[in-house]
Structures are given as C-alpha cells and as structure tokens.
Design a protein around this motif. Structure first.
Motif, PDB file in Angstrom:
ATOM      1  N   VAL A  48       0.845  -1.190   0.000  1.00  0.00           N
ATOM      2  CA  VAL A  48       0.000   0.000   0.000  1.00  0.00           C
ATOM      3  C   VAL A  48       0.884   1.245   0.000  1.00  0.00           C
ATOM      4  N   GLU A  60      -4.036   5.589  -1.228  1.00  0.00           N
ATOM      5  CA  GLU A  60      -3.477   5.105  -2.487  1.00  0.00           C
ATOM      6  C   GLU A  60      -3.496   6.234  -3.502  1.00  0.00           C
ATOM      7  N   ASP A  62      -3.282   7.116  -7.539  1.00  0.00           N
ATOM      8  CA  ASP A  62      -3.541   6.448  -8.809  1.00  0.00           C
ATOM      9  C   ASP A  62      -3.096   7.311  -9.974  1.00  0.00           C
ATOM     10  N   ASP A  73      -8.046  -3.018  -8.829  1.00  0.00           N
ATOM     11  CA  ASP A  73      -8.062  -2.058  -7.727  1.00  0.00           C
ATOM     12  C   ASP A  73      -9.317  -2.220  -6.870  1.00  0.00           C
ATOM     13  N   ALA A  74     -10.455  -2.463  -7.504  1.00  0.00           N
ATOM     14  CA  ALA A  74     -11.705  -2.633  -6.752  1.00  0.00           C
ATOM     15  C   ALA A  74     -11.645  -3.882  -5.878  1.00  0.00           C
ATOM     16  N   ARG A  76      -8.945  -5.365  -4.762  1.00  0.00           N
ATOM     17  CA  ARG A  76      -7.921  -5.090  -3.748  1.00  0.00           C
ATOM     18  C   ARG A  76      -8.511  -4.238  -2.620  1.00  0.00           C
ATOM     19  N   THR A  77      -9.252  -3.209  -2.989  1.00  0.00           N
ATOM     20  CA  THR A  77      -9.885  -2.341  -1.993  1.00  0.00           C
ATOM     21  C   THR A  77     -10.860  -3.140  -1.126  1.00  0.00           C
ATOM     22  N   GLN A  78     -11.685  -3.967  -1.752  1.00  0.00           N
ATOM     23  CA  GLN A  78     -12.637  -4.793  -0.989  1.00  0.00           C
ATOM     24  C   GLN A  78     -11.913  -5.706  -0.007  1.00  0.00           C
ATOM     25  N   GLU A  81     -10.503  -3.587   2.872  1.00  0.00           N
ATOM     26  CA  GLU A  81     -11.572  -3.075   3.734  1.00  0.00           C
ATOM     27  C   GLU A  81     -12.224  -4.190   4.547  1.00  0.00           C
ATOM     28  N   THR A  86      -9.772   1.494   6.221  1.00  0.00           N
ATOM     29  CA  THR A  86     -10.399   2.453   5.318  1.00  0.00           C
ATOM     30  C   THR A  86      -9.370   2.789   4.261  1.00  0.00           C
ATOM     31  N   LEU A  87      -9.758   2.717   3.004  1.00  0.00           N
ATOM     32  CA  LEU A  87      -8.845   3.004   1.904  1.00  0.00           C
ATOM     33  C   LEU A  87      -9.410   4.162   1.100  1.00  0.00           C
ATOM     34  N   ARG A  89      -8.523   6.880  -2.177  1.00  0.00           N
ATOM     35  CA  ARG A  89      -7.704   7.000  -3.380  1.00  0.00           C
ATOM     36  C   ARG A  89      -7.723   8.430  -3.896  1.00  0.00           C
TER      37      ARG A  89
END
Length: 114
Positions: A48, A60, A62, A73-74, A76-78, A81, A86-87, A89
């Motif tokens: 990260v 993050e 981008d 990315d989606a 990875r974020t899920q 989380e 909390t992520l 971008r």
C-alpha cells in the motif's frame, strides 16, 4: 532477513513518483494532526502507498496506469476493507493541483477534521 515483499516496498520508496513525494512531504513525521504514516508498506499480500496503522487508514495514489486496472483495484480495496481498513484513493493530478482538498479528505477519513 528481508522478504521479497519488503524488498519490493523498499524499491518503491527509492523510486517514488512526484505526487508520492509531495504527499509524503505533507504527512510524514506526524505533520498531519500528529498521525504517523508509513509509505510503501507490505500489507495483506499487497504493497500500500501510505498507511496510518493507528487509524487503519490507507491512502493510495492512482496514476494513468490505474485506468486499465480498475477491476483489480476494486477487488484489492474490498479485500483490504474486509480487514477493517479504510482506503481512500487520489488521482495524481489531484495531489499536484489541489493539496488542500487532499488534506481535508485525509483528515475526514482519519476522523481528525478541523
């Protein structure tokens, strides 16, 4: 002995982008509301960009390459989380052009809004 993931993170720190350098200069050394951030941190099988462990907050950045990696990315974020982080971008352009908005968004996500 350093792992492959740690070596990769170290390489990323040595070859950071201009937006990464700018954000790092704003948040390093407890400069943002006393929060401790680390950069290019191995976490959950990923590396990260910026991590504040005390707030479980990940930032993050981008660049253009992420346009082609939206599904990755989606997912990875899920995954991140799901572990209670909390992520947030930011596009590189936002870091370069609207630092006040970036800092405000980080404060909000960290729960330290002023």
């Amino acid at each position: 002995m350093a792992t492959e993931r740690q070596d990769f993170a170290r390489k990323l720190r040595k070859h950071s982008t201009t937006p990464e350098d700018i954000l790092w200069s704003l948040i390093r050394a407890h400069r943002l509301d006393g929060l401790k951030f680390r950069r290019q941190v191995p976490l959950l099988g990923y590396t990260v960009d910026f991590l504040c462990l005390q707030r479980k907050l990940i930032i993050e950045l981008d660049g253009a390459q992420h346009d082609a990696e939206r599904d990755y990315d989606a997912a990875r974020t899920q995954e991140i989380e799901r572990h209670g982080f909390t992520l947030i971008r930011f596009r590189n352009e936002t870091i370069l052009n609207d630092r006040d908005a970036v800092i405000a968004a980080i404060r909000e996500a960290a729960g330290t809004s002023r």
